[in-house]
Design an enzyme around this catalytic site. Structure first.
Site, PDB file in Angstrom:
ATOM      1  CG  HIS A  20     -13.126   0.505  11.391  1.00 27.76           C
ATOM      2  ND1 HIS A  20     -14.187   1.361  11.222  1.00 27.76           N
ATOM      3  CD2 HIS A  20     -12.792   0.065  10.163  1.00 27.76           C
ATOM      4  CE1 HIS A  20     -14.476   1.441   9.937  1.00 27.76           C
ATOM      5  NE2 HIS A  20     -13.648   0.666   9.266  1.00 27.76           N
ATOM      6  CG  HIS A  65     -15.681   6.941   5.512  1.00 24.41           C
ATOM      7  ND1 HIS A  65     -14.905   7.628   4.637  1.00 24.41           N
ATOM      8  CD2 HIS A  65     -14.908   5.925   5.946  1.00 24.41           C
ATOM      9  CE1 HIS A  65     -13.718   7.046   4.527  1.00 24.41           C
ATOM     10  NE2 HIS A  65     -13.704   6.014   5.312  1.00 24.41           N
TER      11      HIS A  65
END
Lengths: 719, 222
Positions: A47, A93
């Site tokens: 990430h 998200h």
């Protein structure tokens, strides 16, 4: 307090591969402490480090005369003239939203808004692109309700209009929904704030909300696939507070106006760790943090927890020491925490001290500069076999299958839960191809859209990704806006599988080609990998968010089709039904190749629409559902029937690219024909807007009946 | 005519309201919630939409206890004009400047769309620019707009002509379709819809202009 000993199990639980850990040992020449292991894990996960995608992301076009700041900062910055700039980005998200839909989606919105105002811009628009599993999957309804309420709950209270987005349902997202949040803000072009620290011995200041135990390890969680242990991951999801975020924005913008801010970075993924390292690394400086001064929500937090907490609504800044008192006063006015938690230092060190003890002492540059980068093995997708024959269909039945489906029905049930008008500059809200938001106090407007057709990308990553860019381009053009630039949010499965990695590589190649050809550089973006559950990947979903400019609001195309208007088709194609919406919604078939994208034709046809917008009353691009669905949507918006001459399924439902449907009066249509003839743009009249029925060839149905089906489908099935 | 637009930390329609008031000719001061006094010569206090204190506890409840609201209560007590829109309406009911409460929408969800309203009285400085029975279109955007009061109170409001606006199609379950109410002296108006989002052709409608123009005109003449 003693920290746990480092064991291979502990290393693995931090998502670090054995060779990555070996690299850490070589870098440090010693074993890391527990806190240091946490810091490495936060910085080196997929990430934060983009370790699987970096090599390919570098190939994207990111420059242009309009670009003020490309990828690498909190958001991209693009010139819109008159000394003003638009600042925008899209970010996923996904994992948090699947675990805890309300908070996951809410903090997704909060995170992207923070990225925007960190750059010195006031957010003026939000969009979101959502992908859910099949409607009858046991979790889908609760996920849709939670995510939509979370987006609204955060954006509405913060006070940014949510003006558009995407919503799709497909079984590939059953175990892994996608929540992609886009935000854009407005700034003065010469007042943009960056994250690079400068100057030695300057105060590093912590601002905003207190640090709690929420979200510890969130970024590492987001870098793994899902399996049975989902419930245990709930504590890794953060909890959002839009009221604090609103105050944080106002305080930051007020503080920036005083000239006290040297550099600023929001605390997002991997919180204090990532923000501090980012500021030091970009500025070529070291950072010393004194954790005793970090405002904590609860007593007894360990250095490990403080460094990895993803508590929301926090910022880190380097301030001009001469203006510290002024800065403190601004934050006290807004009742926010303000604490000097460290300083910039000359050496290349990331030094973390707690209770007088050194808890981490790492080479700062190595934390980002030495992050692993992989050239992962990849396989191109197999060419698709051509689409076999289709049964004959009644075109009205085809249209009914589309307008009554959850993928193509009206989205009103969703966007009525979003305040899409706050700030009172929304010129065209949700429910259109692109939204239009006026630049406050001017005659200019910005156009926003988010697009991708995952079933095309699955069939053909390169053409499918080109199509996502092309559709975004067309949506901006159809609103009368000149496309400026784009942001990409790349959602894929596990990149350690060569076929998935091949999808990612192909998609980036396609995006690059299309953005170059259409002059829409990628100025920001986000990569979300490991979107898999029990080994089942999502459809590859490279969402493209794009921004366009309308110089004068009256030049925007916001009209409606009216009785007597001619339906004019700009662009052409043979009637490509492979991977079409009709094929999937009516027959449940996913066959054939994605439609090819002729980028030269896209560019030419887009320029034609913009040059002739004075002749156009209403316009939409042709995408899913082809000519038939585009004509229906113009008819529904205008409250007038439509009659199309074609009755062939390929002509009505084919999804050839580079096309627009225009509504205008007869004289205007004639003007368009003449203009098109001069520049060689294919154009023809395909029918007219009239009466109260939708007629496709010889088949027809009352408009009101189709509109009722279209408008009510979402609430009826998921409301 | 001088208007004070209150700014709570979570207000988000304060700028929109100031723009609408200025366009109608008012001189506008933005007044911070921690202030204890209104600017000298304030004719109108305008309480904007938003989420004043995050809408924690109850919408408007914490705002009603803020320092500036003591000054607003005194202004109303002196017969001054007060306009509360959306969250501002909630604040005015929490301050007891207007009767009733705003409960969660009957449909549970937040609702944002344009809504047709009926003007129920033209007898106030806020509504004098409309005619009784006129239909106007204002946007709504709220989660807690379900107007609720005792039957006696509702009878009294209707009997005294203090219902300013009703919904043509009730979007939130409000008692007797009420969208906005006036105080006894008709100088305090609270309404859930947003007239400030309907004052510019770019908004898609300008039905809100008459409210601000008649208010500014009346107070400038006074």
């Amino acid at each position: 307090m003693s920290e746990p000993a480092i064991t291979p199990e502990l290393v693995e639980a931090h998502g670090l591969a054995p060779e990555e850990y070996a690299h850490i040992l070589r870098l440090l020449n010693r074993e890391p402490s527990f806190t240091e292991l946490g810091i490495f894990s936060a910085m080196w996960n997929e990430h934060c480090s983009y370790k699987s995608s970096k090599k390919w992301l570098r190939t994207l076009p990111t420059d242009g005369p309009q670009v003020i700041c490309g990828p690498g900062e909190n958001a991209g910055v693009v010139d819109i003239g008159d000394g003003q700039a638009v600042v925008f980005k899209m970010e996923s998200h996904n994992h948090p939203s699947y675990i805890e839909p309300y908070q996951g989606a809410a903090t997704g919105v909060g995170g992207i808004l923070r990225d925007i105002f960190t750059m010195g811009a006031r957010p003026i628009a939000a969009l979101n692109a959502l992908s859910f599993g099949r409607p009858d999957h046991p979790r889908t309804r609760a996920l849709v309700h939670g995510v939509v309420a979370g987006i609204g709950g955060y954006g509405n209270a913060f006070g940014v209009p949510t003006v558009g987005g995407e919503l799709r349902f497909h079984p590939a997202y059953d175990g892994n929904c996608l929540v992609n949040a886009f935000a854009a803000g407005l700034a003065e072009a010469d007042r943009i704030f960056y994250s690079a620290a400068s100057g030695v011995g300057r105060p590093v200041v912590y601002l905003g909300a207190k640090t709690g135990r929420d979200g510890v390890g969130g970024a590492t969680m987001a870098s793994a696939g899902f399996d049975e242990g989902l419930e245990e991951k709930r504590p890794t999801v953060q909890v959002g507070d839009p009221f604090t975020e609103k105050r944080l924005m106002e305080a930051c913008l007020e503080l920036m106006a005083t000239g006290a801010v040297v550099s600023i970075q929001d605390m997002g993924a991997a919180g204090l760790t990532c923000s501090a390292v980012e500021m030091g690394d970009k500025g070529g400086l070291g950072i010393r943090l004194d954790l005793d001064r970090v405002p904590c929500r609860e007593p007894g937090m360990t250095p490990y927890e403080m460094m990895l907490s993803e508590s929301q609504e926090r910022m880190l800044m380097v301030l001009d020491p001469a203006k510290e008192a002024e800065a403190r006063a601004v934050f006290e006015k807004w009742d926010l925490d303000f604490a000097v938690v460290g300083e910039t230092i000359a050496e290349d060190r990331f030094l973390v001290v707690h209770n007088g003890e050194t808890r981490a002492d790492l080479p700062l540059r190595a934390l980002s500069g030495e992050a692993p980068e992989y050239d992962r093995e990849w396989l191109p997708s197999e060419p698709e076999v051509p689409l076999g024959p289709l049964p004959d269909i009644d075109p009205i039945e085809g249209l009914r299958a589309l307008v009554g489906s959850l993928n193509y029905c009206a989205r009103r049930w969703v966007w009525e839960q979003y305040d899409h008008m706050v700030m009172a500059d929304t010129v065209q809200g949700p429910g259109h191809g692109a939204a239009l938001v006026r630049v406050h106090g001017t005659e200019k407007a910005l156009a926003f859209t988010a697009d991708v057709t995952p079933r095309y990308v699955e069939a053909n990553p390169v053409e499918g990704a080109k199509q996502a860019v092309a559709e975004a381009f067309r949506n901006l053009v159809a609103a009368g806006a000149r496309p400026l630039a784009a942001t990409d949010n790349l959602n894929f499965g596990n990149p350690e599988k060569p076929r998935i990695m091949g999808q990612l590589v192909g998609a980036i190649q396609g995006i690059g080609a299309a953005c170059r050809a259409l002059d829409m550089p990628i100025v920001s973006g986000n990569v979300s990998l490991y979107n898999e559950t029990d080994g089942h990947p999502i459809q590859p979903t490279p969402t493209i968010g794009a921004v366009g400019l309308v110089e004068r609001i009256e030049e925007a195309i916001t009209g409606r089709a009216r009785e007597g208007h001619v339906a004019v088709l700009v662009g052409e194609g043979p009637g490509h039904l492979g991977r079409s919406a009709l094929l999937w919604e009516m027959f449940g078939r996913a066959e054939g190749d994605a439609p090819p994208v002729d980028l030269e034709a896209e560019r030419r046809n887009g320029a034609f629409i913009l040059e002739n917008r004075a002749l156009i009353r209403a316009c939409t691009d042709l995408s899913d559902g082809g000519l038939a669905l585009a004509a229906f949507e113009l008819a529904a918006a205008g409250g007038v029937g439509v009659a199309l001459d074609d009755d062939d399924a390929a002509a009505l439902f084919g999804e050839d690219q580079g096309r627009y449907l225009v509504a205008c009066n007869f004289d205007q249509a004639e003007g368009l024909m003449i203009a098109a003839g001069r520049v060689g743009v294919p154009i023809r009249t395909v029918g007219r807007f009239t009466g109260e029925t939708v007629r496709l060839g010889r088949a027809e149905a009352p408009l009101a009946e189709l509109v009722a089906l279209w408008d009510g489908a979402l609430a009826a099935r998921l409301g | 005519m001088r208007a004070a637009v209150l700014v709570f930390p979570g207000s988000n329609c304060d700028r929109d309201l100031a723009v609408a008031l200025r366009a109608a000719g008012a001189r506008v001061d933005m007044v911070w919630h921690k202030d204890t006094a209104l600017p000298e010569g304030t004719d109108l206090v305008a309480v904007p939409g938003g989420f004043s204190y995050g809408d924690y506890l109850r919408c408007g409840a914490i705002a009603a206890q803020s320092p500036i609201c003591r000054a607003v209560a005194a202004h109303a007590e002196r017969g001054g004009h007060v306009l509360g829109i959306c969250n501002g309406f909630q604040v005015l009911t929490e301050m007891r400047l207007l009767p009733g409460v705003l409960m969660r929408n009957a449909g549970i969800t937040f609702v944002c769309r344009t809504e047709r309203l009926i003007v129920r009285t033209a007898e106030s400085d806020f509504t004098a620019g409309y005619s009784e029975g006129q239909e106007v279109v204002f946007p709504i955007a709220h989660h807690d707009g379900n107007y609720t009061a005792s039957e006696d109170e509702l009878d009294r409001l209707e009997g005294e002509g203090r219902v300013a606006f009703t919904y043509a199609e009730n979007p939130n379950g409000s008692a007797r379709d009420i969208a906005g109410v006036l105080s006894e002296n008709r100088r305090v108006l609270g309404l859930m819809p947003h007239p400030e989002r309907a004052v510019d052709p770019a908004h898609g409608g300008t039905d809100g202009q008459a409210l601000f123009r008649s208010l500014v005109g009346a107070l400038a003449a006074a």
